[in-house]
Design a protein around this motif. Structure first.
Motif, PDB file in Angstrom:
ATOM      1  N   GLY A  13     -30.465 -21.838  11.124  1.00 18.16           N
ATOM      2  CA  GLY A  13     -30.524 -19.872  10.749  1.00 18.16           C
ATOM      3  C   GLY A  13     -30.456 -19.730   9.796  1.00 18.16           C
ATOM      4  N   LEU A  15     -29.886 -16.731   7.765  1.00 13.39           N
ATOM      5  CA  LEU A  15     -28.897 -15.824   7.552  1.00 13.39           C
ATOM      6  C   LEU A  15     -29.501 -15.035   6.142  1.00 13.39           C
ATOM      7  CD1 LEU A  15     -27.832 -17.513   9.637  1.00 13.39           C
ATOM      8  CD2 LEU A  15     -25.386 -16.373   8.829  1.00 13.39           C
ATOM      9  N   ASP A  51     -32.744 -20.498  20.816  1.00 13.54           N
ATOM     10  CA  ASP A  51     -31.372 -19.422  20.370  1.00 13.54           C
ATOM     11  C   ASP A  51     -29.680 -19.479  20.977  1.00 13.54           C
ATOM     12  OD1 ASP A  51     -31.385 -15.572  19.789  1.00 13.54           O
ATOM     13  OD2 ASP A  51     -30.112 -16.637  22.175  1.00 13.54           O
ATOM     14  N   ARG A  55     -26.883 -19.654  18.313  1.00 18.15           N
ATOM     15  CA  ARG A  55     -25.240 -19.069  18.904  1.00 18.15           C
ATOM     16  C   ARG A  55     -24.110 -19.538  18.922  1.00 18.15           C
ATOM     17  NH1 ARG A  55     -26.504 -13.801  19.478  1.00 18.15           N
ATOM     18  NH2 ARG A  55     -28.972 -13.744  19.850  1.00 18.15           N
ATOM     19  N   ILE A  66     -23.506 -14.300  16.457  1.00 13.61           N
ATOM     20  CA  ILE A  66     -25.044 -13.331  15.571  1.00 13.61           C
ATOM     21  C   ILE A  66     -25.474 -12.932  16.233  1.00 13.61           C
ATOM     22  CG2 ILE A  66     -25.421 -15.902  13.977  1.00 13.61           C
ATOM     23  CD1 ILE A  66     -27.054 -16.813  15.938  1.00 13.61           C
ATOM     24  N   THR A  69     -31.672 -12.822  16.668  1.00 13.26           N
ATOM     25  CA  THR A  69     -32.229 -13.713  16.531  1.00 13.26           C
ATOM     26  C   THR A  69     -34.139 -13.619  16.281  1.00 13.26           C
ATOM     27  OG1 THR A  69     -32.917 -15.252  18.390  1.00 13.26           O
ATOM     28  CG2 THR A  69     -30.749 -16.140  16.921  1.00 13.26           C
ATOM     29  N   VAL A  91     -31.679 -14.607  10.619  1.00 11.65           N
ATOM     30  CA  VAL A  91     -30.893 -13.674  11.046  1.00 11.65           C
ATOM     31  C   VAL A  91     -30.107 -13.260  10.040  1.00 11.65           C
ATOM     32  CG1 VAL A  91     -27.952 -13.709  11.809  1.00 11.65           C
ATOM     33  CG2 VAL A  91     -29.954 -16.100  12.742  1.00 11.65           C
ATOM     34  N   TRP A  94     -24.791 -10.100  11.346  1.00 13.87           N
ATOM     35  CA  TRP A  94     -23.242 -10.874  12.913  1.00 13.87           C
ATOM     36  C   TRP A  94     -22.132 -10.376  12.240  1.00 13.87           C
ATOM     37  CZ3 TRP A  94     -26.687 -12.005   7.962  1.00 13.87           C
ATOM     38  CH2 TRP A  94     -25.763 -12.454   6.875  1.00 13.87           C
TER      39      TRP A  94
END
Length: 139
Positions: A13, A15, A51, A55, A66, A69, A91, A94
């Motif tokens: 991820g 983020l 995905d 998660r 989250i 994606t 991402v 969240w």
């Protein structure tokens, strides 16, 4: 003969917060490359999609749920201990407070990053972010 090893699929991820910063976390003690900085994520379990794995991993590691994606890039990396196929997903949304559930450290970063050492599989991602953001110099 690293090419003979079957790759381990890993969901990663990237983020990115509203300010454009991205989250890096350190690898926990007891894991290979402990103390190196990386984007959070983990191995896909049997019959999991990227995905689903992302998660699950971000819930387990960071305590967050989250939103959507956004599959971004796939990179194959050969490490001494394993060959990994890294599935990078961006991402942007969240829910929940970030909790370092594996006693890892976290840092919101911009380019150039200020944390070290960087996990080899993370270096290409920093270069991709630099290219997207027209960042000159070292990522």
């Amino acid at each position: 003969m690293s090419n003979e090893r079957l790759p381990i699929d890993v969901a990663v991820g990237v983020l990115i917060d509203p300010e454009g910063r991205f989250l890096l976390t350190s690898r926990p003690q007891g894991k290979v490359f402990a103390g190196y900085w990386e984007f959070p994520g983990g191995k896909l379990e049997a019959h999991e999609t990227v995905d689903q794995a992302l998660r699950r991993e971000l819930q387990e590691e960071l305590g967050i749920t989250i939103g959507p994606t956004h599959p971004w890039r796939v990179e194959l990396m050969d490490y001494p201990h394993a060959r990994v196929r890294l599935h990078f997903c961006k991402v942007f949304q969240w829910v929940g407070e970030l909790q370092m559930r594996e006693q890892q450290a976290m840092s919101w970063q911009v380019l150039p990053v200020t944390v070290h050492p960087i996990l080899p599989g993370t270096v290409p991602v920093l270069d991709w972010l630099a290219a997207e953001r027209n960042h000159g110099g070292h990522a």
